[in-house]
Design an enzyme around this catalytic site. Sequence first.
Site, PDB file in Angstrom:
ATOM      1  N   CYS A   1      15.393  18.182 -14.889  1.00 14.41           N
ATOM      2  CA  CYS A   1      15.437  18.598 -13.473  1.00 14.41           C
ATOM      3  C   CYS A   1      16.852  18.746 -12.933  1.00 14.41           C
ATOM      4  CB  CYS A   1      14.650  17.621 -12.616  1.00 14.41           C
ATOM      5  SG  CYS A   1      13.019  17.302 -13.261  1.00 14.41           S
TER       6      CYS A   1
ATOM      7  N   HIS B   1      15.988  18.267  -5.195  1.00 19.02           N
ATOM      8  CA  HIS B   1      15.002  18.579  -6.231  1.00 19.02           C
ATOM      9  C   HIS B   1      13.622  18.217  -5.693  1.00 19.02           C
ATOM     10  CE1 HIS B   1      12.686  18.620  -9.803  1.00 19.02           C
ATOM     11  NE2 HIS B   1      12.609  17.305  -9.912  1.00 19.02           N
TER      12      HIS B   1
ATOM     13  N   ASN C   1       6.525  20.558  -8.694  1.00 18.23           N
ATOM     14  CA  ASN C   1       7.776  20.189  -9.348  1.00 18.23           C
ATOM     15  C   ASN C   1       8.024  21.163 -10.510  1.00 18.23           C
ATOM     16  OD1 ASN C   1       9.832  19.049 -10.849  1.00 18.23           O
ATOM     17  ND2 ASN C   1       9.027  16.968 -10.777  1.00 18.23           N
TER      18      ASN C   1
HETATM   19  O1  UT7 Z   1      11.136  15.383 -11.530  1.00 19.58           O
HETATM   20  C1  UT7 Z   1      11.392  14.435 -12.511  1.00 19.58           C
HETATM   21  C2  UT7 Z   1      11.446  13.060 -11.997  1.00 19.58           C
HETATM   22  N1  UT7 Z   1      10.172  12.642 -11.604  1.00 19.58           N
HETATM   23  C3  UT7 Z   1      10.034  11.766 -10.620  1.00 19.58           C
HETATM   24  O2  UT7 Z   1      11.012  11.368 -10.052  1.00 19.58           O
HETATM   25  C4  UT7 Z   1       8.644  11.315 -10.302  1.00 19.58           C
HETATM   26  C5  UT7 Z   1       8.676  10.036  -9.560  1.00 19.58           C
HETATM   27  N2  UT7 Z   1       7.383   9.466  -9.339  1.00 19.58           N
HETATM   28  C6  UT7 Z   1       6.438   9.937  -8.479  1.00 19.58           C
HETATM   29  O3  UT7 Z   1       6.610  10.979  -7.890  1.00 19.58           O
HETATM   30  C7  UT7 Z   1       5.218   9.087  -8.210  1.00 19.58           C
HETATM   31  O4  UT7 Z   1       5.397   7.824  -8.817  1.00 19.58           O
HETATM   32  C8  UT7 Z   1       3.884   9.702  -8.733  1.00 19.58           C
HETATM   33  C9  UT7 Z   1       3.483  10.866  -7.856  1.00 19.58           C
HETATM   34  C10 UT7 Z   1       4.057  10.174 -10.163  1.00 19.58           C
HETATM   35  C11 UT7 Z   1       2.766   8.679  -8.677  1.00 19.58           C
HETATM   36  O5  UT7 Z   1       2.623   8.172  -7.354  1.00 19.58           O
HETATM   37  P1  UT7 Z   1       2.564   6.608  -7.071  1.00 19.58           P
HETATM   38  O6  UT7 Z   1       2.339   6.429  -5.644  1.00 19.58           O
HETATM   39  O7  UT7 Z   1       3.798   5.994  -7.681  1.00 19.58           O
HETATM   40  O8  UT7 Z   1       1.251   6.172  -7.862  1.00 19.58           O
HETATM   41  P2  UT7 Z   1       1.098   5.123  -9.057  1.00 19.58           P
HETATM   42  O9  UT7 Z   1       1.614   5.693 -10.331  1.00 19.58           O
HETATM   43  O10 UT7 Z   1       1.608   3.783  -8.619  1.00 19.58           O
HETATM   44  O11 UT7 Z   1      -0.464   5.042  -9.139  1.00 19.58           O
HETATM   45  C12 UT7 Z   1      -1.260   4.524  -8.068  1.00 19.58           C
HETATM   46  C13 UT7 Z   1      -2.722   4.717  -8.407  1.00 19.58           C
HETATM   47  C14 UT7 Z   1      -3.072   4.230  -9.807  1.00 19.58           C
HETATM   48  O12 UT7 Z   1      -4.366   3.670  -9.769  1.00 19.58           O
HETATM   49  P3  UT7 Z   1      -4.571   2.068  -9.686  1.00 19.58           P
HETATM   50  O13 UT7 Z   1      -3.907   1.525 -10.907  1.00 19.58           O
HETATM   51  O14 UT7 Z   1      -3.884   1.655  -8.410  1.00 19.58           O
HETATM   52  O15 UT7 Z   1      -6.038   1.938  -9.679  1.00 19.58           O
HETATM   53  C15 UT7 Z   1      -3.112   5.493 -10.627  1.00 19.58           C
HETATM   54  O16 UT7 Z   1      -3.966   5.407 -11.737  1.00 19.58           O
HETATM   55  O17 UT7 Z   1      -3.041   6.110  -8.385  1.00 19.58           O
HETATM   56  C16 UT7 Z   1      -3.660   6.468  -9.610  1.00 19.58           C
HETATM   57  N3  UT7 Z   1      -3.339   7.860  -9.915  1.00 19.58           N
HETATM   58  C17 UT7 Z   1      -4.067   8.889  -9.439  1.00 19.58           C
HETATM   59  N4  UT7 Z   1      -5.166   8.945  -8.672  1.00 19.58           N
HETATM   60  C18 UT7 Z   1      -5.671  10.150  -8.374  1.00 19.58           C
HETATM   61  C19 UT7 Z   1      -2.300   8.353 -10.626  1.00 19.58           C
HETATM   62  N5  UT7 Z   1      -2.355   9.684 -10.655  1.00 19.58           N
HETATM   63  C20 UT7 Z   1      -3.440  10.049  -9.923  1.00 19.58           C
HETATM   64  C21 UT7 Z   1      -4.003  11.277  -9.581  1.00 19.58           C
HETATM   65  N6  UT7 Z   1      -5.098  11.287  -8.794  1.00 19.58           N
HETATM   66  N7  UT7 Z   1      -3.473  12.453  -9.974  1.00 19.58           N
END
Ligand code: UT7
Length: 326
Positions: free
Chosen positions: A113, A253, A283
Amino acid sequence: MTAAGIVGTGSALPERVITNFDLEKLVDTSDQWIAERTGIRERRQAAPRETTSTLCIQASQRALEMAGLGPHDLDIIICSTISPDMPLPSTAAFIQHGLGARNVMSFDLAAACSGFLFGVTVAEQFIRTGKARYVLVVGAELLSRFLDYKDRATCVLFGDGVAAGIIGPVEPPSGILATTMRTDGNFAEHLYIPAGGALKPASCETVRAREHYIKMKGNELFKVAVRSLEEVCRNVLEKAQITANDLDLFVPHQANQRITEAVRERLGLCTEKVFSNISRIGNTSSASIPLCLDECVRSGRIRKGHMVLTAAFGAGVTWGAALMRW
Ligand code: UT7
């Protein structure tokens, strides 16, 4: 020393739109979750006939047209991509051929990125020292070809797109005023494609284990991203001896609207000074920043004299910021 700046931009987006509702049919997710956690509502997906290089050629031609230049004016072509047409040769070689550029050094750059900003930084050095006059930097990703549409943690985030910038000599006070680029390989396995390289060559087992797809520890990356982006933004502002108040626009970004919002708040910027197209584009890794810049330039959101701060964070991990006066 010659001042260097972006003298033309162009982009190429695939026509096909994939909405959050389309993804609801593929994985256990919802429009509400994706929109609330990321800000994304839709993203583009390339058609089978489209490749990274075909979109690169279109975007580059549009950038050349805006700059009033032809392919023979280019001295260097840098293609930032983690989704090349093929591992060998470089996508930059296909761009050179497609544009019909002559006597040009072309190469790919892998910084995910942050790659477009890494490319701009490299280009700037060649122009400042007089070793090159015009450098084409392309940020290009067809991430849909590397996404696991069974993995809801990644497939909802990324989209396809390509955008290009021509870096060339400009009259001060316009130009690239300050850049800071960084890498920390300690976080390499937070965002990576485990197989298909020399470490784990492609085999039936790696394919069965779905190891040719992007894997990401998003939650852990989130915190590193916010911290790192704030640090490099402050660093370039300090180098140029200006404050966030002096900025006309911040172009981050587009990884997550919540990351953008956190960085905006830490820098003390008002929302009007921050550009976002994540809801429509998702993204697009390397293409993210040049797509934003092209949209802003063409819509008049960026105009001559504007002070523009760009910042990126991505796999590697890599991160960086570039401050430019348009
Ligand atoms: O561009 C390159 C660099 N990339 C980044 O900088 C990305 C940085 N990270 C993020 O943008 C975020 O961490 C994400 C969007 C990837 C994830 O969001 P989050 O708020 O950090 O969610 P999480 O990973 O902590 O997951 C929370 C919950 C989990 O369920 P439990 O364990 O709480 O039951 C995940 O399994 O959300 C669940 N989950 C989803 N639910 C519905 C993860 N992905 C999804 C989904 N739909 N697509």
